[in-house]
Scaffold this motif. Structure first.
Motif, PDB file in Angstrom:
ATOM      1  N   ASP A  71       0.829  -1.205   0.000  1.00 60.86           N
ATOM      2  CA  ASP A  71       0.000   0.000   0.000  1.00 60.86           C
ATOM      3  C   ASP A  71       0.864   1.256   0.000  1.00 60.86           C
ATOM      4  OD1 ASP A  71      -2.809   1.355   0.825  1.00 60.86           O
ATOM      5  OD2 ASP A  71      -1.201   2.214   2.053  1.00 60.86           O
ATOM      6  N   ARG A  72       1.869   1.303   0.853  1.00 64.20           N
ATOM      7  CA  ARG A  72       2.705   2.504   0.982  1.00 64.20           C
ATOM      8  C   ARG A  72       3.437   2.808  -0.318  1.00 64.20           C
ATOM      9  NH1 ARG A  72       5.765   0.638   4.550  1.00 64.20           N
ATOM     10  NH2 ARG A  72       4.581   1.321   6.367  1.00 64.20           N
ATOM     11  N   GLY A 112      -7.388   5.194  -1.438  1.00 62.72           N
ATOM     12  CA  GLY A 112      -7.641   3.874  -0.863  1.00 62.72           C
ATOM     13  C   GLY A 112      -7.650   2.808  -1.933  1.00 62.72           C
ATOM     14  N   LYS A 143      -5.334   1.142  -3.063  1.00 63.57           N
ATOM     15  CA  LYS A 143      -4.332   1.719  -3.952  1.00 63.57           C
ATOM     16  C   LYS A 143      -3.734   0.734  -4.946  1.00 63.57           C
ATOM     17  CE  LYS A 143      -1.323   4.514  -2.036  1.00 63.57           C
ATOM     18  NZ  LYS A 143      -0.376   5.073  -1.031  1.00 63.57           N
ATOM     19  N   ASN A 161       1.502   2.885   9.048  1.00 68.17           N
ATOM     20  CA  ASN A 161       0.562   2.867   7.927  1.00 68.17           C
ATOM     21  C   ASN A 161      -0.815   2.320   8.326  1.00 68.17           C
ATOM     22  OD1 ASN A 161      -0.180   3.427   5.277  1.00 68.17           O
ATOM     23  ND2 ASN A 161       0.479   1.447   4.492  1.00 68.17           N
ATOM     24  N   ARG A 179      -4.284   3.009   6.393  1.00 67.90           N
ATOM     25  CA  ARG A 179      -4.722   2.287   5.200  1.00 67.90           C
ATOM     26  C   ARG A 179      -6.062   1.590   5.446  1.00 67.90           C
ATOM     27  NH1 ARG A 179      -1.207  -1.353   7.628  1.00 67.90           N
ATOM     28  NH2 ARG A 179      -1.784  -3.573   7.513  1.00 67.90           N
ATOM     29  N   ARG A 224      -8.675   4.245   4.944  1.00 70.79           N
ATOM     30  CA  ARG A 224      -8.688   4.642   3.533  1.00 70.79           C
ATOM     31  C   ARG A 224      -9.353   3.573   2.672  1.00 70.79           C
ATOM     32  NH1 ARG A 224      -4.134   4.359   1.597  1.00 70.79           N
ATOM     33  NH2 ARG A 224      -2.658   4.022   3.296  1.00 70.79           N
ATOM     34  N   ASP A 225      -8.993   2.308   2.923  1.00 73.91           N
ATOM     35  CA  ASP A 225      -9.596   1.225   2.147  1.00 73.91           C
ATOM     36  C   ASP A 225     -11.101   1.135   2.388  1.00 73.91           C
ATOM     37  OD1 ASP A 225      -7.235   0.412   0.914  1.00 73.91           O
ATOM     38  OD2 ASP A 225      -6.742  -1.036   2.471  1.00 73.91           O
TER      39      ASP A 225
END
Length: 413
Positions: free
Chosen positions: A52-53, A216, A218, A373, A376, A379-380
């Motif tokens: 993700d990052r 999100g 990503k 992180n 995430r 965001r997801d």
């Protein structure tokens, strides 16, 4: 950046996309599907935060997943598959999403393709494409029309031409297309009914643009697909309107989404508990006492866990209603399946967002450091739950129970 649609070689025949790696494992039962999902999830979770990052697309993980047979778990028994229950489908998606929701989301549209093929394909189409899926082929989607909204009807052109069809159009949110062996795209026939064309990877005239920039999900690579006068044989076109009219297509599409949201919620709660426990083991105790002894923290975690378990129970109930409907697809069973999934989706949406948000309330300021992180999860959840507004779910449920109005067969519920 424009990329080819698949890691495999370009198709030599417009009906089929050959693969360059061995045939996939064939799953034999529901229990085996769940066991494989759990095993893979434990591996996928290890580098999920880093993917993700750094936006590292999960091609290796997807190859592992499809080669393990999970992408063929719903292939009918008559065609050599396990034909797992939709109770199991919901659980598998939740398990994978708890590890990496992008990986689960990439498979979501593939499952719809399996169902389309099963219920609306000719015998030749079923044998050809379901056989390919059983060997490990992956389907991606290019279904959402580009351009200003609203515009009546799909702007994708799928027209008969020389024993086949010509395709022209531009699609957005094409989850899975970049990793696929086949890309399915929805348009309309001459009567305005929904049909789908299946385009093999690397086919001339189809370009996939990796322009997904959401904060999100990503690594789903849900970019743009452009079809420029693409020709496919009649074998590659399906009358999927029948799947919506005669079968619980909406429910089958949505239960995967509900499973993904449930998995995101579980991952966020697990991360919250792990972070609090880590803080509790820190020798420097805050003046208010250990955080794990804070009665308000305990209360809120208890509430979140209860809501998660309720959502998971509704997810299982929804899968059961779909299975009952498939055994007897009548108007009442179609409505019950759709409403059950709507109820589950409402709860999984809410707990996914709530768990991702309250993670920081409960874990504290340090949990916002980018090295963890942990954002995430929120965001997801925030991005994935936008697929269809939860307000539609409650409205459909209320209208069904109060007024006896069945949800529409050809739209979001």
């Amino acid at each position: 950046m424009t990329l080819q649609a698949s890691p495999v070689a370009a198709a030599q025949h417009p009906a089929a996309a050959p693969r360059s790696y061995p045939p996939a494992h064939i799953i034999g039962s529901d229990a085996e599907a769940i066991g494989i999902a759990q095993n893979l999830a434990s591996r996928f979770a290890v580098d999920a935060a880093r993917r993700d990052r750094e936006r590292r697309l999960p091609l290796d993980e997807l190859n592992t997943c499809s080669q393990a047979g999970l992408w063929a778990m719903t292939v009918p028994k008559a065609y050599g598959g396990a034909q797992v229950s939709y109770v199991t489908v919901g659980r598998v998606f939740a398990i994978l999403a708890a590890a990496d929701p992008s990986i689960a989301q990439i498979q979501q549209n593939h499952n719809s393709a399996v169902f389309w093929l099963w219920k609306t394909g000719s015998e030749q189409q079923r044998a050809h494409f379901l056989g390919a899926i059983l060997r490990g082929a992956r389907f991606g989607n290019a279904n959402v029309d580009a351009g200003p909204q609203p515009v009546p009807g799909p702007r994708m052109s799928i027209t008969p031409d020389e024993d086949g069809y010509r395709l022209s159009g531009r699609k957005l949110y094409a989850t899975g297309a970049l990793f696929a062996d086949y890309v399915s795209t929805i348009g309309q026939d001459e009567q305005g009914r929904r049909i789908v064309a299946i385009v093999p990877a690397g086919h001339p005239g189809m370009n996939i643009v990796d322009d997904w920039e959401s904060f999100g999900q990503k690594t789903t690579a849900s970019g743009t697909v452009i079809f420029d006068n693409v020709w496919v044989p009649a074998l590659n076109v399906l009358p999927i309107y029948r799947s919506y009219e005669e079968w619980p297509q909406n429910a089958i599409t949505q239960i995967s989404h509900a499973g993904i949201d449930a998995g995101i919620a579980r991952a966020a709660l697990d991360a919250t508990i792990a972070f609090i426990r880590q803080r509790a083991s820190n020798p420097s105790t805050p003046p208010t006492g250990p955080i794990h002894s804070d009665p308000y923290v305990i209360f809120q975690l208890g509430e979140l866990k209860t809501r998660l378990h309720a959502a998971e129970a509704m997810l299982e109930r929804a899968g059961h209603e779909i299975d009952l409907c498939l055994a007897d697809p009548q108007p009442d069973s179609l409505a019950k399946a759709s409403i059950a999934v709507a109820e589950a989706k409402a709860l999984t949406t809410e707990i996914a967002i709530q768990a991702g948000n309250q993670l920081f309330d409960l874990a504290g300021t340090r949990s916002t450091h980018p090295s963890f992180n942990l954002d995430r999860h929120w965001r997801d959840a925030r991005v994935h739950t936008l697929h269809d507004p939860v307000r539609w779910k409650y409205a459909a449920v209320g209208n069904f129970y109060l007024n006896g109005v069945r949800p529409p067969s050809s739209g979001q519920t």
